[in-house]
Design an enzyme around this catalytic site. Structure first.
Site, PDB file in Angstrom:
ATOM      1  CG  ASP A 133      10.843  18.862  -7.656  1.00 49.46           C
ATOM      2  OD1 ASP A 133      12.055  18.967  -7.482  1.00 49.46           O
ATOM      3  OD2 ASP A 133      10.280  19.087  -8.731  1.00 49.46           O
ATOM      4  CB  CYS A 188      34.155  16.524 -10.143  1.00 50.21           C
ATOM      5  SG  CYS A 188      32.347  16.525 -10.115  1.00 50.21           S
ATOM      6  CB  CYS A 191      35.955  15.564 -14.988  1.00 51.89           C
ATOM      7  SG  CYS A 191      34.594  15.487 -16.172  1.00 51.89           S
ATOM      8  CB  CYS A 194      28.961  19.025 -16.744  1.00 45.37           C
ATOM      9  SG  CYS A 194      29.989  19.466 -15.332  1.00 45.37           S
ATOM     10  CB  CYS A 198      26.523  23.872 -20.098  1.00 47.49           C
ATOM     11  SG  CYS A 198      25.045  24.873 -19.853  1.00 47.49           S
ATOM     12  CB  CYS A 214      19.482  26.043 -16.428  1.00 47.99           C
ATOM     13  SG  CYS A 214      19.247  24.277 -16.615  1.00 47.99           S
ATOM     14  CB  CYS A 248      28.176  13.188 -16.009  1.00 51.00           C
ATOM     15  SG  CYS A 248      28.997  12.807 -14.447  1.00 51.00           S
TER      16      CYS A 248
HETATM   17  C1  B12 Z   1      15.340  25.111  -8.541  1.00 52.99           C
HETATM   18  C2  B12 Z   1      15.638  23.775  -9.190  1.00 52.99           C
HETATM   19  C3  B12 Z   1      16.106  23.781 -10.497  1.00 52.99           C
HETATM   20  C4  B12 Z   1      16.482  25.048 -11.228  1.00 52.99           C
HETATM   21  C5  B12 Z   1      17.852  25.543 -10.723  1.00 52.99           C
HETATM   22  C6  B12 Z   1      18.944  24.469 -10.809  1.00 52.99           C
HETATM   23  C7  B12 Z   1      19.842  24.333  -9.616  1.00 52.99           C
HETATM   24  N1  B12 Z   1      20.996  23.774  -9.854  1.00 52.99           N
HETATM   25  O1  B12 Z   1      19.504  24.710  -8.505  1.00 52.99           O
HETATM   26  C8  B12 Z   1      16.427  24.601 -12.720  1.00 52.99           C
HETATM   27  C9  B12 Z   1      15.038  24.846 -13.269  1.00 52.99           C
HETATM   28  C10 B12 Z   1      17.439  25.252 -13.635  1.00 52.99           C
HETATM   29  C11 B12 Z   1      16.633  23.097 -12.551  1.00 52.99           C
HETATM   30  C12 B12 Z   1      17.132  22.276 -13.546  1.00 52.99           C
HETATM   31  C13 B12 Z   1      17.305  20.907 -13.415  1.00 52.99           C
HETATM   32  N2  B12 Z   1      16.879  20.145 -12.405  1.00 52.99           N
HETATM   33 CO1  B12 Z   1      16.177  20.878 -10.768  1.00 52.99          CO
HETATM   34  N3  B12 Z   1      15.599  21.427  -9.084  1.00 52.99           N
HETATM   35  C14 B12 Z   1      15.432  22.571  -8.488  1.00 52.99           C
HETATM   36  C15 B12 Z   1      14.945  22.401  -7.040  1.00 52.99           C
HETATM   37  C16 B12 Z   1      13.440  22.670  -6.985  1.00 52.99           C
HETATM   38  C17 B12 Z   1      15.679  23.283  -6.025  1.00 52.99           C
HETATM   39  C18 B12 Z   1      17.222  23.247  -6.176  1.00 52.99           C
HETATM   40  C19 B12 Z   1      17.869  24.296  -5.317  1.00 52.99           C
HETATM   41  O2  B12 Z   1      17.625  24.354  -4.146  1.00 52.99           O
HETATM   42  N4  B12 Z   1      18.672  25.160  -5.936  1.00 52.99           N
HETATM   43  C20 B12 Z   1      19.307  26.246  -5.219  1.00 52.99           C
HETATM   44  C21 B12 Z   1      20.768  26.288  -5.527  1.00 52.99           C
HETATM   45  C22 B12 Z   1      21.457  27.294  -4.598  1.00 52.99           C
HETATM   46  O3  B12 Z   1      21.231  24.992  -5.251  1.00 52.99           O
HETATM   47  P1  B12 Z   1      22.353  24.311  -6.083  1.00 52.99           P
HETATM   48  O4  B12 Z   1      22.447  24.770  -7.468  1.00 52.99           O
HETATM   49  O5  B12 Z   1      22.287  22.871  -5.841  1.00 52.99           O
HETATM   50  O6  B12 Z   1      23.553  25.021  -5.321  1.00 52.99           O
HETATM   51  C23 B12 Z   1      24.383  24.372  -4.464  1.00 52.99           C
HETATM   52  C24 B12 Z   1      25.744  24.230  -5.144  1.00 52.99           C
HETATM   53  O7  B12 Z   1      25.873  25.292  -6.078  1.00 52.99           O
HETATM   54  C25 B12 Z   1      26.669  24.339  -3.971  1.00 52.99           C
HETATM   55  N5  B12 Z   1      27.766  25.254  -4.137  1.00 52.99           N
HETATM   56  C26 B12 Z   1      27.741  26.578  -4.371  1.00 52.99           C
HETATM   57  N6  B12 Z   1      28.969  27.067  -4.378  1.00 52.99           N
HETATM   58  C27 B12 Z   1      29.787  26.050  -4.167  1.00 52.99           C
HETATM   59  C28 B12 Z   1      31.168  26.010  -4.071  1.00 52.99           C
HETATM   60  C29 B12 Z   1      31.768  24.799  -3.816  1.00 52.99           C
HETATM   61  C30 B12 Z   1      33.240  24.760  -3.702  1.00 52.99           C
HETATM   62  C31 B12 Z   1      31.007  23.606  -3.675  1.00 52.99           C
HETATM   63  C32 B12 Z   1      31.643  22.298  -3.415  1.00 52.99           C
HETATM   64  C33 B12 Z   1      29.610  23.684  -3.774  1.00 52.99           C
HETATM   65  C34 B12 Z   1      29.039  24.891  -4.015  1.00 52.99           C
HETATM   66  O8  B12 Z   1      25.922  24.833  -2.839  1.00 52.99           O
HETATM   67  C35 B12 Z   1      24.646  25.273  -3.260  1.00 52.99           C
HETATM   68  C36 B12 Z   1      23.642  25.150  -2.112  1.00 52.99           C
HETATM   69  O9  B12 Z   1      23.460  23.813  -1.719  1.00 52.99           O
HETATM   70  C37 B12 Z   1      15.294  20.898  -6.761  1.00 52.99           C
HETATM   71  C38 B12 Z   1      14.331  20.173  -5.818  1.00 52.99           C
HETATM   72  C39 B12 Z   1      14.640  20.487  -4.362  1.00 52.99           C
HETATM   73  N7  B12 Z   1      13.614  20.779  -3.603  1.00 52.99           N
HETATM   74  O10 B12 Z   1      15.782  20.446  -3.942  1.00 52.99           O
HETATM   75  C40 B12 Z   1      15.295  20.286  -8.179  1.00 52.99           C
HETATM   76  C41 B12 Z   1      16.350  19.202  -8.512  1.00 52.99           C
HETATM   77  C42 B12 Z   1      17.684  19.687  -8.000  1.00 52.99           C
HETATM   78  N8  B12 Z   1      16.380  19.186  -9.963  1.00 52.99           N
HETATM   79  C43 B12 Z   1      16.553  18.026 -10.449  1.00 52.99           C
HETATM   80  C44 B12 Z   1      16.706  17.770 -11.840  1.00 52.99           C
HETATM   81  C45 B12 Z   1      16.586  16.315 -12.288  1.00 52.99           C
HETATM   82  C46 B12 Z   1      16.953  18.823 -12.735  1.00 52.99           C
HETATM   83  C47 B12 Z   1      17.359  18.695 -14.213  1.00 52.99           C
HETATM   84  C48 B12 Z   1      18.335  17.554 -14.507  1.00 52.99           C
HETATM   85  C49 B12 Z   1      16.056  18.555 -15.062  1.00 52.99           C
HETATM   86  C50 B12 Z   1      16.261  18.476 -16.562  1.00 52.99           C
HETATM   87  N9  B12 Z   1      16.695  17.367 -17.109  1.00 52.99           N
HETATM   88  O11 B12 Z   1      15.994  19.428 -17.253  1.00 52.99           O
HETATM   89  C51 B12 Z   1      18.018  20.087 -14.459  1.00 52.99           C
HETATM   90  C52 B12 Z   1      19.525  20.067 -14.153  1.00 52.99           C
HETATM   91  C53 B12 Z   1      20.165  21.414 -14.190  1.00 52.99           C
HETATM   92  C54 B12 Z   1      21.413  21.469 -13.309  1.00 52.99           C
HETATM   93  N10 B12 Z   1      22.578  21.247 -13.883  1.00 52.99           N
HETATM   94  O12 B12 Z   1      21.288  21.727 -12.101  1.00 52.99           O
HETATM   95  C55 B12 Z   1      16.668  16.959  -9.366  1.00 52.99           C
HETATM   96  C56 B12 Z   1      18.142  16.545  -9.197  1.00 52.99           C
HETATM   97  C57 B12 Z   1      18.350  15.067  -8.911  1.00 52.99           C
HETATM   98  C58 B12 Z   1      19.812  14.754  -8.710  1.00 52.99           C
HETATM   99  N11 B12 Z   1      20.200  13.517  -8.932  1.00 52.99           N
HETATM  100  O13 B12 Z   1      20.603  15.605  -8.364  1.00 52.99           O
HETATM  101  C59 B12 Z   1      16.034  17.693  -8.143  1.00 52.99           C
HETATM  102  C60 B12 Z   1      16.597  17.323  -6.769  1.00 52.99           C
HETATM  103  C61 B12 Z   1      14.515  17.420  -8.205  1.00 52.99           C
HETATM  104  C62 B12 Z   1      14.137  16.063  -7.631  1.00 52.99           C
HETATM  105  N12 B12 Z   1      13.216  16.035  -6.707  1.00 52.99           N
HETATM  106  O14 B12 Z   1      14.654  15.034  -7.999  1.00 52.99           O
HETATM  107  N13 B12 Z   1      16.305  22.694 -11.319  1.00 52.99           N
HETATM  108  S1  SF4 Z   2      30.861  15.816 -16.055  1.00 53.26           S
HETATM  109 FE1  SF4 Z   2      30.379  14.789 -14.101  1.00 53.26          FE
HETATM  110  S2  SF4 Z   2      32.390  14.175 -13.259  1.00 53.26           S
HETATM  111 FE2  SF4 Z   2      32.764  15.696 -14.869  1.00 53.26          FE
HETATM  112  S3  SF4 Z   2      32.871  17.643 -13.748  1.00 53.26           S
HETATM  113 FE3  SF4 Z   2      30.762  17.420 -14.483  1.00 53.26          FE
HETATM  114  S4  SF4 Z   2      29.681  16.476 -12.763  1.00 53.26           S
HETATM  115 FE4  SF4 Z   2      31.883  16.172 -12.379  1.00 53.26          FE
HETATM  116  S1  SF4 Z   3      21.412  23.994 -19.822  1.00 56.73           S
HETATM  117 FE1  SF4 Z   3      21.091  23.303 -17.706  1.00 56.73          FE
HETATM  118  S2  SF4 Z   3      20.629  21.100 -17.867  1.00 56.73           S
HETATM  119 FE2  SF4 Z   3      21.510  21.763 -19.854  1.00 56.73          FE
HETATM  120  S3  SF4 Z   3      23.701  21.348 -19.677  1.00 56.73           S
HETATM  121 FE3  SF4 Z   3      23.414  23.443 -19.008  1.00 56.73          FE
HETATM  122  S4  SF4 Z   3      23.135  23.337 -16.775  1.00 56.73           S
HETATM  123 FE4  SF4 Z   3      22.848  21.267 -17.595  1.00 56.73          FE
END
Ligand code: B12
Ligand code: SF4
Ligand code: SF4
Length: 312
Positions: A133, A188, A191, A194, A198, A214, A248
């Site tokens: 994390d 996905c 679909c 999500c 949200c 979020c 999902c």
């Molecule tokens: C910062 C962070 C958050 C932030 C920002 C969320 C986010 N999506 O980044 C906040 C506080 C909002 C958050 C919330 C949650 N988090 Co969080 N979070 C993190 C953390 C510390 C870093 C994530 C990160 O690097 N974000 C930076 C952005 C740029 O990354 P990203 O959103 O994934 O962006 C990628 C995509 O957008 C993609 N992308 C962008 N443009 C495009 C375009 C196309 C075409 C495609 C295909 C892709 C794409 O590329 C980006 C870069 O990789 C990680 C732990 C870690 N060290 O990785 C945990 C982590 C991601 N979180 C986790 C969890 C469980 C959650 C929550 C479910 C918690 C909850 N129940 O409240 C929510 C879910 C929210 C959500 N829908 O993402 C888990 C996810 C586990 C899993 N199975 O995926 C992690 C991995 C923690 C862990 N150690 O388990 N989180």
């Molecule tokens: S609900 Fe699940 S399967 Fe549907 S778009 Fe979101 S991440 Fe993909």
């Molecule tokens: S608020 Fe964050 S965790 Fe809740 S549905 Fe939206 S993106 Fe997912």
């Protein structure tokens, strides 16, 4: 040499299973080329909000070889936290299921330490570091490269057989191993559940979550007041949010976790709305002893409950 790599990888995966990990995959330590421009764009748009730690170590976050000396392989692991138990009062402010039990950071760190010990015992002197994390590591990107699943439109890493209710973590080691085939398919399809569900419209485009919108950020990471624009939009969440995972379709394949430390605290599930609104610091300390909820502190949880109450 190749034979050794295969044998070591097999051994690591079987030990990971024994330790209770749901998944274990291995990727070559490399530069995350695809993620680099996406992370940069996300930061440029200030989607990290006040999570300023996300702005640090940009280069290291994209290349583990800059983070760990002589890094060769990323062992990516998943630990299940799914449960069907739920809070008994349906009008009580809600807590995400990942926070029902003990703090996953401690549980996972202990398991990773054990895994590294076994590796050292059975393979020999292996340099490695455990990450969960907080370090500048893109957990989901590595899990994808290690074949654990794809990153869905809700930006969680999803596995076609087990859904997404699991934590991710890594061991970064200095030995070459046998690498898994990266996940390239996106399941996905058309679909958009999500995105539609949200509550705060934080999934601003498919695969892009504006972290600063979020509920997880607003209730846990944000130290200041919750902006008034979110009044009436929090869907009664007081700590984290499960909506984009609950809706999902792939999460119908989630399986119950058997981790003793993650079993929900009885008081947490039984407290009713009134009891949450009247919570004292003593009760908070007791209910959330060794819980991830401690991250918000008593004052943070009170702020969240008060925000929900004043939103009507
Ligand atoms: C910062 C962070 C958050 C932030 C920002 C969320 C986010 N999506 O980044 C906040 C506080 C909002 C958050 C919330 C949650 N988090 Co969080 N979070 C993190 C953390 C510390 C870093 C994530 C990160 O690097 N974000 C930076 C952005 C740029 O990354 P990203 O959103 O994934 O962006 C990628 C995509 O957008 C993609 N992308 C962008 N443009 C495009 C375009 C196309 C075409 C495609 C295909 C892709 C794409 O590329 C980006 C870069 O990789 C990680 C732990 C870690 N060290 O990785 C945990 C982590 C991601 N979180 C986790 C969890 C469980 C959650 C929550 C479910 C918690 C909850 N129940 O409240 C929510 C879910 C929210 C959500 N829908 O993402 C888990 C996810 C586990 C899993 N199975 O995926 C992690 C991995 C923690 C862990 N150690 O388990 N989180
Ligand atoms: S609900 Fe699940 S399967 Fe549907 S778009 Fe979101 S991440 Fe993909
Ligand atoms: S608020 Fe964050 S965790 Fe809740 S549905 Fe939206 S993106 Fe997912």
């Amino acid at each position: 040499m190749q034979q050794n790599r295969q044998a070591y990888s097999k051994l690591i995966k079987s030990e990971a299973k024994k330790l209770g990990f749901l998944f274990c995959g291995i990727a070559k330590a490399d530069f995350l080329e695809e993620e680099a421009p996406r992370l940069e764009a996300w930061l440029k748009k200030d989607m990290q909000g006040e999570m300023h730690y996300m702005e640090n170590y940009f280069d290291k976050r994209l290349d583990p070889r800059l983070l760990v000396d002589d890094a060769k392989s990323i062992i990516s692991l998943g630990l299940n936290y799914y449960t069907e138990q739920a809070q008994s009062d349906s009008s009580a402010p809600k807590i995400s299921k990942y926070a029902y039990g003990a703090d996953y950071h401690h549980v996972i760190k202990a398991k990773l330490k054990q895994l590294l010990e076994v590796i050292n015992e059975k393979i020999g002197e292996v340099g490695g570091r455990a990450f969960v994390d907080s370090a500048p590591v893109l957990d989901k990107a590595w899990a994808k490269r290690a074949g654990l699943g794809w990153v869905g439109k809700n930006t969680n890493l999803i596995n076609t057989k087990k859904g997404s209710f699991f934590f991710l973590c890594e061991l970064i080691v200095d030995i070459e191993l046998d690498y898994d085939v990266p996940s390239t398919a996106d399941h996905c399809g058309t679909c958009t559940r999500c995105i539609d569900a949200c509550p705060t419209e934080a999934i601003v485009a498919p695969y892009i979550v504006d972290g600063s919108r979020c509920i997880s950020y607003l209730t846990i990471e944000l130290k200041d007041k919750i902006p008034t624009e979110f009044h009436g939009k929090m869907d009664n969440w007081m700590f984290g949010c499960d909506v984009c995972q609950d809706v999902c379709p792939w999460n119908r394949f989630s399986v119950l976790n058997h981790e003793q430390a993650f079993q929900p605290k009885e008081e947490l599930l039984s407290m009713n709305q009134r009891e949450w609104e009247d919570i004292t610091e003593d009760v908070f300390q007791k209910v959330f002893k060794d819980s991830p909820v401690k991250r918000t502190k008593f004052s943070g949880l009170k702020r969240n409950i008060e925000f929900l109450r004043s939103s009507g």
